[in-house]
Enzyme design. Structure first.
Site, PDB file in Angstrom:
ATOM      1  N   GLY A  23       1.060  12.530 -29.422  1.00 52.27           N
ATOM      2  CA  GLY A  23       2.473  12.325 -29.146  1.00 52.27           C
ATOM      3  C   GLY A  23       2.939  11.003 -29.704  1.00 52.27           C
ATOM      4  N   CYS A  24       3.949  10.440 -29.103  1.00 53.28           N
ATOM      5  CA  CYS A  24       4.503   9.168 -29.554  1.00 53.28           C
ATOM      6  C   CYS A  24       3.449   8.066 -29.468  1.00 53.28           C
ATOM      7  CB  CYS A  24       5.706   8.803 -28.694  1.00 53.28           C
ATOM      8  SG  CYS A  24       6.423   7.200 -29.104  1.00 53.28           S
ATOM      9  N   PHE A  25       3.317   7.302 -30.547  1.00 56.36           N
ATOM     10  CA  PHE A  25       2.281   6.262 -30.547  1.00 56.36           C
ATOM     11  C   PHE A  25       2.540   5.158 -29.543  1.00 56.36           C
ATOM     12  CE2 PHE A  25       4.083   5.234 -35.061  1.00 56.36           C
ATOM     13  CZ  PHE A  25       5.282   4.751 -34.564  1.00 56.36           C
ATOM     14  N   TRP A  26       3.771   4.976 -29.083  1.00 57.09           N
ATOM     15  CA  TRP A  26       4.049   3.944 -28.080  1.00 57.09           C
ATOM     16  C   TRP A  26       3.256   4.203 -26.806  1.00 57.09           C
ATOM     17  CZ3 TRP A  26      10.082   4.393 -28.314  1.00 57.09           C
ATOM     18  CH2 TRP A  26      10.539   3.894 -29.536  1.00 57.09           C
TER      19      TRP A  26
END
Length: 192
Positions: A23-26
């Site tokens: 998913g989102c790397f954050w």
């Protein structure tokens, strides 16, 4: 961890890389920054056809890249297996090309392998994790190819923007789940 000092092309002597897409790397970066044994973690892109892609290009879904984190870890502090156990706890490995409302191939669940040993460990962990899911795990296992560091403003994003809407609603719960589930593996936790 990595705003000022990008990861080198190879890990420091004795260390290893793990490159993960979930998913989102954050989200992944925020969790792995807190893991004891992790030397550094940075957000980036892997698996695509464009050299030095931009975030905008990757989000368009036409380059083939995944949003990933590259983790440099000290295997005397945390094993590759333990890195993957955390990974499978903080994202849903059963949804193809999506995590929650983030949809597209750039959000795929993937493990980018740096050695045959990592492949063997990843296959074992996936087999073991499957028992905890009703749906089939769709995490892809792929040899690590060219990796591109994401833009500076993506590095340490949650640490610098915890009140930003996406961070508060999506990233923070994943960090909280890690803290609860893996308290003993957290930096500066009791007993460290």
């Amino acid at each position: 961890m990595s705003i000022q000092h990008p990861l080198a092309a190879t890990p420091r002597p004795g260390n290893q890389f793990a490159t993960l897409g979930g998913g989102c790397f954050w989200c992944l970066e925020a969790v792995f920054e807190e893991v004891n044994g992790v030397v550094d973690v940075e957000s980036g892109y892997i698996g695509g056809t464009v050299q030095q892609p931009t975030y905008r290009q990757v989000c368009e879904g036409t380059t083939g890249h995944a949003e990933v984190v590259r983790i440099e870890f000290d295997p005397t502090g945390i094993s590759y297996r333990e890195v993957l156990e955390i990974f499978f706890t903080i994202h849903d490995p059963t949804t193809l090309n999506r995590q929650g409302n983030d949809v597209g191939t750039q959000y795929r669940s993937a493990i980018y392998l740096h050695s045959a040993e990592q492949r063997s460990v990843a296959e074992d962990v996936i087999r073991e994790a499957q028992a905890h899911y009703r749906d089939r795990i769709v995490t892809e296992l792929t040899d690590a190819g060219p990796y591109w560091r994401a833009e500076v403003y993506h590095q340490e994003y949650f640490r610098h923007n915890p009140d930003q809407g996406y961070c508060a609603v999506v990233v923070a719960p994943k960090v909280a789940k890690f803290r609860k589930t893996f308290a003993a593996k957290r930096r500066n936790s009791a007993g460290d």
